[in-house]
Design a protein around this motif. Structure first.
Motif, PDB file in Angstrom:
ATOM      1  N   ALA A   1       0.738  -1.351  -0.002  1.00  0.00           N
ATOM      2  CA  ALA A   1      -0.073   0.002  -0.125  1.00  0.00           C
ATOM      3  C   ALA A   1       0.863   1.307   0.041  1.00  0.00           C
ATOM      4  CB  ALA A   1      -1.149  -0.010   1.122  1.00  0.00           C
ATOM      5  N   THR A   2       0.390   2.256  -0.833  1.00  0.00           N
ATOM      6  CA  THR A   2       1.205   3.501  -0.875  1.00  0.00           C
ATOM      7  C   THR A   2       0.888   4.700   0.337  1.00  0.00           C
ATOM      8  OG1 THR A   2      -0.513   4.246  -2.353  1.00  0.00           O
ATOM      9  CG2 THR A   2       1.344   3.290  -3.274  1.00  0.00           C
ATOM     10  N   GLY A   3       0.034   4.200   1.171  1.00  0.00           N
ATOM     11  CA  GLY A   3      -0.141   5.235   2.303  1.00  0.00           C
ATOM     12  C   GLY A   3      -1.423   5.983   2.039  1.00  0.00           C
ATOM     13  N   THR A   4      -1.574   6.872   2.980  1.00  0.00           N
ATOM     14  CA  THR A   4      -2.831   7.508   3.181  1.00  0.00           C
ATOM     15  C   THR A   4      -2.734   8.963   2.437  1.00  0.00           C
ATOM     16  OG1 THR A   4      -3.117   6.797   5.186  1.00  0.00           O
ATOM     17  CG2 THR A   4      -4.581   8.579   4.536  1.00  0.00           C
ATOM     18  N   VAL A   5      -3.807   9.116   1.266  1.00  0.00           N
ATOM     19  CA  VAL A   5      -3.848  10.198   0.589  1.00  0.00           C
ATOM     20  C   VAL A   5      -4.182  11.501   1.599  1.00  0.00           C
ATOM     21  CG1 VAL A   5      -6.217  10.322  -0.054  1.00  0.00           C
ATOM     22  CG2 VAL A   5      -4.612  11.346  -1.638  1.00  0.00           C
ATOM     23  N   GLY A   6      -3.655  12.743   0.990  1.00  0.00           N
ATOM     24  CA  GLY A   6      -3.911  13.947   2.020  1.00  0.00           C
ATOM     25  C   GLY A   6      -5.469  14.028   2.241  1.00  0.00           C
ATOM     26  N   THR A   7      -5.314  14.403   3.510  1.00  0.00           N
ATOM     27  CA  THR A   7      -7.160  14.777   4.031  1.00  0.00           C
ATOM     28  C   THR A   7      -7.840  13.415   4.159  1.00  0.00           C
ATOM     29  OG1 THR A   7      -8.301  15.067   2.270  1.00  0.00           O
ATOM     30  CG2 THR A   7      -7.261  16.823   3.334  1.00  0.00           C
ATOM     31  N   GLY A   8      -7.207  12.203   3.962  1.00  0.00           N
ATOM     32  CA  GLY A   8      -7.917  10.736   3.642  1.00  0.00           C
ATOM     33  C   GLY A   8      -8.060   9.992   5.280  1.00  0.00           C
ATOM     34  N   ALA A   9      -7.733  10.789   6.228  1.00  0.00           N
ATOM     35  CA  ALA A   9      -7.911  10.302   7.609  1.00  0.00           C
ATOM     36  C   ALA A   9      -8.426  11.060   8.547  1.00  0.00           C
ATOM     37  CB  ALA A   9      -6.627   9.596   7.997  1.00  0.00           C
ATOM     38  N   GLY A  10      -9.335  10.754   9.476  1.00  0.00           N
ATOM     39  CA  GLY A  10     -10.007  11.515  10.238  1.00  0.00           C
ATOM     40  C   GLY A  10      -8.996  12.281  11.321  1.00  0.00           C
ATOM     41  N   ILE A  11      -7.898  11.843  11.484  1.00  0.00           N
ATOM     42  CA  ILE A  11      -6.880  12.437  12.315  1.00  0.00           C
ATOM     43  C   ILE A  11      -6.538  13.857  11.749  1.00  0.00           C
ATOM     44  CG2 ILE A  11      -4.989  11.430  11.349  1.00  0.00           C
ATOM     45  CD1 ILE A  11      -5.310  12.233  14.959  1.00  0.00           C
TER      46      ILE A  11
END
Length: 689
Positions: free
Chosen positions: A284-294
């Motif tokens: 997996a390439t990781g979380t896209v910007g603003t793709g997480a609630g944190i």
């Protein structure tokens, strides 16, 4: 082409099948069945998705041919299947962090959660370290926690910030080592969506700065959702893929995979350095910007449905559910307990251990149940047939059943900024986290923002709570709407179904006894004690609700603040004084009347508990003295100060400070103070049959 792994809903064997979606994505072609019909033989490529990936171009070409010529005999409706993750059990999974915007957002939000003003945060101070820009770092994911679309997700118990992560994942289709970025894309066999569910508070604790950090543990280990399908490389452009996250249909964030700082060829080159990649491995390439609630400051809530969408792949949706409040071994050996019961006509210590602790406890000392009564008068709960203390944790007993829980509760309230002084967006985040904590442990009334203005821990409890302060390391205060109770070691507190919270640091052990809310009355005038204490040994507070005309559930207040009114000297059978005792409260029925219209301590101490009820009592035992117990009912003792020696027919044991002793009916027992100091213990007398 889009490939899936699925099971038929009506198949009891739950055999996994590899299929290809039709163009309208309403049906699935069973590739192995189609292959048998068209070629007269089976293909190993369609045994499972790892074999399909191993087949690379040849497998894809055969699947495309079967899909084009698909007939009704080997098509199934999407309504008749349960999709699994495209590769349900990959050999290895690795997750990178390729998006700078995501890491900056996480660092920034972490600072804001500590009360820092967003306007004062230096943008350079929240950027990743130089090493991140040099290489696409990763951690290994628990492949045994991979789930597919539609699976309900339970976070670890006690987690207050439940989070999602919108990520793209890709599958390796051929073996390789020390792969160059120039030909790295030849090793990609397909793409899917990955939701890297994250228990943020646990993760932050595991990965705290200046600590021994080996990467995420429990905070990332519990659920990894993937799906709904695997799209082949010829049908997907990862360099320009729109990504969106929705919660209950509302867009929460997203971006474009083209914004990744580290590109997929560079990721493959880095990960394959001296390491062999195999078909079926997933990265997996990781979380896209603003793709997480944190990043946005909005965590998931119980019953939320989180949906991740990547254009060209599809949508991956999962619902959040309440976890089982499970327990784990009490390695710290906090709160020693003994259970004494009759065995073959003689009394013996049938349990001598430390109770299991609730997994959600973040305190240095765990939350543990010592014993539970599931009926009143106690029947099965008054026997040693079942260890009632090892049942799952419940926040409070069920009203109307006579249920009681004997529990030690640690209080370690963070002394952060006051809730009302936080910026509005941070305030909403903190409140959301506390609300989720209450939902997780089954609090029936969820506190409002107005409730939490006094303190973030304020919440409503329906049942009657009897607590004693076992260890006030620092100042420990029971909070109410209108007045507070400062507790010292040995003080007792009764809460009559009211709003309350805590400040300070310490450990409170206590009892929760059920209360039928149909008997609950909000007060206009405070009750007056029926008697006045002469010894002033056993401090007690009683909190209940007042001013119901100002608030729907009333405003909690300390309605009694005095000493046990019937406390007196106690003597042994020979007339020798052995100590002092005093009643704190009496529960007169299994469905306790919590109106507090009168002080239930209206006369001298009774030798037995009320019929179908419980007596809460405090005892001071003088040095060298013996307390003869009554075996005609069930009793629970918890040592507050000092230590006791418990003596029965078949044994002798020490009950230390914050130690507990359950005496089942018909079990003879003596409590002896062998020390040079007074021993104080709480004594609960429970009616049994």
């Amino acid at each position: 082409m889009k490939l899936v792994t699925f099971v038929l809903k009506n198949d009891p064997t739950q055999t996994e099948i590899v299929g290809a979606l039709t163009q309208d994505e309403q049906q699935i072609v069973e590739l192995q069945k189609a292959c048998k019909i068209h070629t007269g033989k089976l293909s190993k490529y369609f045994d499972n998705m790892i074999e399909f990936l191993t087949g690379a171009e040849e497998a894809r070409a055969l699947a495309a041919e079967l899909l084009e010529d698909a007939g009704a005999d080997y098509k199934v409706s999407m309504e008749d299947v349960q999709l699994l993750a495209p590769v349900p059990r990959p050999r290895v999974m690795r997750d990178c962090a390729c998006f700078e915007e995501h890491l900056i957002g996480c660092n920034r939000r972490g600072r804001m959660m500590q009360g820092e003003d967003p306007a004062s945060i230096d943008p350079e101070s929240v950027k990743p370290d130089a090493g991140w820009y040099a290489e696409p770092r990763f951690y290994k994911v628990n492949v045994n926690s991979i789930v597919g679309p539609g699976v309900d997700i339970a976070f670890p118990g006690g987690e207050m910030f439940k989070d999602y992560e919108l990520e793209l994942a890709f599958y390796i289709c051929k073996e390789g080592k020390n792969i160059s970025h120039h030909n790295a894309m030849d090793y990609v066999g397909g793409y899917t969506i990955f939701n890297d569910f994250s228990a943020r508070m646990i993760q932050m604790n595991e990965m705290a700065p200046n600590s021994f950090n080996v990467g995420p543990g429990i905070g990332k280990d519990f659920a990894n959702a993937m799906g709904p399908c695997m799209v082949t490389p010829d049908a997907f452009d990862y360099t320009d893929a729109k990504m969106t996250v929705r919660v209950n249909g509302e867009v929460r964030g997203g971006g474009n995979h083209g914004a990744a700082y580290h590109k997929i060829p560079d990721v493959i080159e880095y990960i394959s350095n001296a390491t062999t990649l195999y078909p079926g491995d997933v990265i997996a390439t990781g979380t896209v910007g603003t793709g997480a609630g944190i990043e946005t400051g909005i965590p998931l809530k119980i019953d939320d449905v989180v949906e991740l969408e990547i254009e060209g792949i599809g949508k991956l949706a999962n619902r959040i559910i309440i976890p089982d409040a499970t327990k784990q071994r009490n390695k710290g050996e906090a709160f020693k307990r003994l259970v004494c019961g009759p065995v073959d006509g003689k009394s013996s210590f049938v349990i001598d251990d430390y109770p299991d602790k609730w997994r959600g406890g973040a305190s240095k000392k765990p939350t543990v149940d010592v014993w539970r009564i599931n009926e009143m008068p106690a029947k099965e709960s008054a026997t040693a047939n079942v260890d009632m203390g090892n049942l799952p944790i419940e926040h409070e007993p069920q009203a109307g059943r006579g249920q009681s829980i004997f529990r030690h509760v640690p209080l370690d309230i963070p002394q952060g900024p006051r809730f009302e002084n936080l910026p509005p967006n941070v305030r909403n985040l903190h409140r959301g986290m506390w609300v989720e904590a209450h939902k997780t442990i089954g609090t029936k009334y969820i506190p409002t923002e107005e409730d939490m203005k006094k303190h973030a821990s304020m919440h409503w409890t329906e049942t009657i709570n009897m607590f004693f302060c076992a260890d006030a390391e620092l100042e420990l205060v029971s909070l109410n709407d209108l007045d507070d109770a400062p507790l010292k070691t040995g003080d007792a507190l009764v809460q009559m179904a009211c709003m309350h919270g805590w400040t300070g640091t310490g450990v409170i052990g206590g009892i929760l006894a059920s209360a039928d809310m149909s008997t609950h009355i909000q007060l206009i005038d405070k009750p007056k004690p029926a008697l006045v204490s002469k010894l002033n040994r056993f401090k007690r507070y009683v909190a209940a609700n007042m001013k119901s005309n100002e608030k729907e559930i009333g405003m909690s207040d300390v309605v009694i603040d005095d000493y046990s009114p019937n406390e007196s000297e106690i003597f042994d059978n020979e007339g020798k004084q052995i100590g002092y005792a005093g009643d704190i409260w009496r529960m007169l029925a299994p469905n306790a009347d919590v109106s507090v219209s009168a002080d239930t301590i209206v006369g001298p101490m009774e030798p037995t508990p009320p019929k179908n009820g419980i007596t809460f009592r405090m005892v001071d035992l003088l040095p060298g003295c013996t307390f003869e117990t009554d075996a005609s009912f069930m009793s629970y003792y918890s040592v507050i100060i000092g230590q006791l020696e418990a003596v029965c027919d078949e044994g002798r044991a020490t009950v230390p400070t914050t130690g507990d002793l359950v005496q089942l009916k018909n079990a003879s027992l003596k409590l002896v103070n062998t020390t040079d100091e007074i021993v104080r213990f709480a004594y609960y007398m429970i009616d049994t049959e």
